[in-house]
Design an enzyme around this catalytic site. Sequence first.
Site, PDB file in Angstrom:
ATOM      1  CG  HIS A  67     -30.650  46.287  10.464  1.00 51.01           C
ATOM      2  ND1 HIS A  67     -29.939  45.621  11.437  1.00 51.01           N
ATOM      3  CD2 HIS A  67     -31.940  45.888  10.610  1.00 51.01           C
ATOM      4  CE1 HIS A  67     -30.762  44.859  12.137  1.00 51.01           C
ATOM      5  NE2 HIS A  67     -31.991  45.002  11.641  1.00 51.01           N
ATOM      6  CD  GLU A  69     -25.737  48.835  10.732  1.00 55.14           C
ATOM      7  OE1 GLU A  69     -25.317  48.608  11.877  1.00 55.14           O
ATOM      8  OE2 GLU A  69     -26.954  48.824  10.448  1.00 55.14           O
ATOM      9  CB  CYS A  97     -27.086  43.201  14.499  1.00 57.07           C
ATOM     10  SG  CYS A  97     -27.584  43.246  12.761  1.00 57.07           S
ATOM     11  CB  CYS A 100     -25.169  45.068  10.073  1.00 61.72           C
ATOM     12  SG  CYS A 100     -26.913  45.521   9.879  1.00 61.72           S
TER      13      CYS A 100
END
Length: 165
Positions: A67, A69, A97, A100
């Site tokens: 992801h 992040e 999410c 993260c």
Amino acid sequence: MSGRHIDKESPDWDLHAHWMSLALDQAREAAALDEVPVGAVLVDSRAQECIGKGFNQTVSRHDPSGHAEIIALRQAGARRQNYRLPGCVLYVTIEPCTMCLGAMIHARVDLLVFGAREPRAGAAISQGRLLNEGYFNHHMDFLEGVLAEDCGGLLQQFFSAKRQR
């Protein structure tokens, strides 16, 4: 620990909009690679310097943790030679999410700024409110709504185009 919506009347709007626009550039890079267009920029708030950036790369890297992040946090950790990143603000185009947010808490990020809410899996405010839980060893504030229309629109365009193919 709290969250609030930020709008153009805020004295910090221009600064937050600047960094979010760089996160949007990252999200556009993801879209160009047919990845879900989410971008992140991690800023050292004292120096006002980007120390990590990333975009979603779960498909291209075959990595469920790829992801935006996480990639930004990894870059910053490598740059600082430390997994703890106090004094930093993470700008991300979409509400993070659970994974993260957990990584941000573990890294000791001071502030999360996100553009659009993620109604299906957003863990800050939409589905979970993890940043309001008292059992974490680090607490982080968040701001939402910076360039929200641009951030959310990019995702909508991406998935609309996918459905048409």
